[in-house]
Design a protein around this motif. Sequence first.
Motif, PDB file in Angstrom:
ATOM      1  N   PHE A 160      46.621  41.751  30.405  1.00 14.53           N
ATOM      2  CA  PHE A 160      45.557  41.689  31.363  1.00 14.53           C
ATOM      3  C   PHE A 160      45.411  42.757  32.301  1.00 14.53           C
ATOM      4  N   PHE A 188      42.852  45.885  33.210  1.00 14.04           N
ATOM      5  CA  PHE A 188      42.335  45.934  34.264  1.00 14.04           C
ATOM      6  C   PHE A 188      42.441  47.136  34.747  1.00 14.04           C
ATOM      7  N   ALA A 244      40.091  50.290  35.780  1.00 15.82           N
ATOM      8  CA  ALA A 244      39.707  50.307  37.157  1.00 15.82           C
ATOM      9  C   ALA A 244      39.784  51.891  37.513  1.00 15.82           C
ATOM     10  N   HIS A 282      34.043  46.854  40.123  1.00 15.30           N
ATOM     11  CA  HIS A 282      34.578  45.905  39.407  1.00 15.30           C
ATOM     12  C   HIS A 282      33.439  44.281  39.541  1.00 15.30           C
ATOM     13  N   LEU A 302      33.734  45.403  36.131  1.00 11.26           N
ATOM     14  CA  LEU A 302      35.068  44.425  34.799  1.00 11.26           C
ATOM     15  C   LEU A 302      35.845  43.395  34.853  1.00 11.26           C
ATOM     16  N   TYR A 303      34.806  42.347  36.265  1.00 13.92           N
ATOM     17  CA  TYR A 303      35.514  41.195  36.468  1.00 13.92           C
ATOM     18  C   TYR A 303      34.644  40.510  35.011  1.00 13.92           C
ATOM     19  N   LEU A 319      36.635  40.306  32.116  1.00 16.88           N
ATOM     20  CA  LEU A 319      38.237  40.374  32.127  1.00 16.88           C
ATOM     21  C   LEU A 319      38.467  39.059  32.380  1.00 16.88           C
ATOM     22  N   ILE A 359      44.324  37.092  40.180  1.00 16.17           N
ATOM     23  CA  ILE A 359      43.221  38.453  40.369  1.00 16.17           C
ATOM     24  C   ILE A 359      43.587  38.890  41.547  1.00 16.17           C
ATOM     25  N   CYS A 419      46.703  41.148  40.590  1.00 22.91           N
ATOM     26  CA  CYS A 419      46.060  42.420  39.914  1.00 22.91           C
ATOM     27  C   CYS A 419      45.283  43.921  41.427  1.00 22.91           C
ATOM     28  N   THR A 463      46.444  47.665  42.655  1.00 19.46           N
ATOM     29  CA  THR A 463      44.884  48.944  42.689  1.00 19.46           C
ATOM     30  C   THR A 463      45.948  49.524  43.598  1.00 19.46           C
TER      31      THR A 463
END
Lengths: 244, 311
Positions: A24, A28, A32, A57, A60-61, A64, A107, A110, A114
Amino acid sequence: MSGVTAIMRRELWSYFVTPVAYVFMVIFLVMAGVLTFYTGDFYDRGLADLQPFFDMHPWLYLVLVPAVTMSMWAEERASGTLELLFSLPVSISQAVLGKFLAAWAFIGICLLLTFPIWITVNYLGDPDNGVILAGYVGSWLMAGAFIAIGTCMSTATRSQIIAFILTAAVCFLLLLAGQPQVLDFFQDAVPPRAIGALGQISISRHANAIARGVLDLRDLVYFFATIVAWLAASVVVLDLKRTR
Amino acid sequence: MIETDRLTRCYGPLIAVDALTLRAEPGQVLGLLGPNGAGKSTAMRMIAGFLAPTSGTARVCGHDVRKEPLAAKRALGYLPEGAPSYGEMTIREFLVFMVRVRGLDRDIAFRRFDEVVMRLELEDVLEQTIGTLSKGLRRRVGLAQAILHDPPVLMLDEPTDGLDPNQKHSVRMLIDAMARERTILISTHLLEEVHALCNRVAIIANGRLLADATPAELEARSRYHGAVSFSAAGSGVSREMLARIPNVASVEVDPLDGRVTVFPRNSQPILEEVQALLRTQNLEVSEIQLEQGRLDEVFRQITTQPRGAQA
């Protein structure tokens, strides 16, 4: 309270002993980055901010988060551990909260990872870091709303695939609801008041404000209300399933 | 103490557990005995709080599972059917999770942890992942989890299922050792287990309680109770002569090995008369036995009778 933290710790830990967390995270972080630089015109805009990054985002969410939440309850039901869990002195709401917090914390981790993009933008220009921080907080809240929806879908079925698809579908609808095309489509059929309401329940409207770094109280209330409502629904579903 | 009060559970039109009223006191090992699908597991799931009763209720140590579910669960150690556990955890991690989720005091938890691990002989496998364990080991982990918090009430759904004879023996020893001050409810379809473990038996079929008695009382219901069986060399023994003894109801000869069984009338003692007759006939008896009664026969008799024949 010990029940909530114990369940949260166990869940969070279980992400990291299985490959789930690493797959993940890699996907991610790569996505991103790629989406921000290619689709989001990070350079060509000539602005030192992270709006293109946060704009991506929700999408992506959408893909994921269901992958994280699909196993949350469906697997417990399928493997029989639900019976064990419910025979422990932990209420259903505590268990739901514990699992939700674990996914939300994951999350969060994660998102923290970034940070290179934040360093990049600070290296290239002189961004407003307050706006960026607000963007991160808002993104995390939005992830919470997605996770709460996924939690509810996972309680409703023992099949992880069904949980994934239902979560993605509901989140997609909530994202679409605020798009101008969708609102235009309903323009003539529905009274303007209903159009306004449709726009308000949409995730994308609140997400857009957040991507600009505006943390409006209404957006915060929206995300918190979404989280609470879907978690409450999860508790109701789990309790209903005990009776039939 | 476990009490159930007209505990009922329906799945749609199917009545899985039908107004089950039971009571087990500390010091008792109550065996729930019944054919597969009789409602044993459903009843236990309701007592454990996993399923909600359709009507009626259950109490664990006086705590109503509907009104005070958490208090009831705190007093209960439960081994669900098939001993489910989190496959990706090691035994140590799983048991530590159980300590935490139950909110046990740290010092007590450490002592209990060591004690339970020793009792179930898990020392050497603590770091193994549960998903890789054999069925027997997994069952022991499930048992460890159930007794970790030293509960006054234990409920074990088929605790020895899938264990080899040695493991069965050690689990039975464990249950026996814990039985003294606790209330234990076990479900099983193994009749030998009832003999080895239980001091009371509740037979259920189709969700209904059909018998609630001690194993000896149940055996007394068997037609074999008080019967005398023997093997004798040659076929010299005359069935007529045996049948002529007062208090003998009937005589049967096993067509395969020629073993003779003499059934008493109204459970009257007949052993001495039969022995006396065999002596006067000068028969060479290789082995003679006074039957206690056969649980399997009583079990069949009780569970296969038509519904409603017995209250």
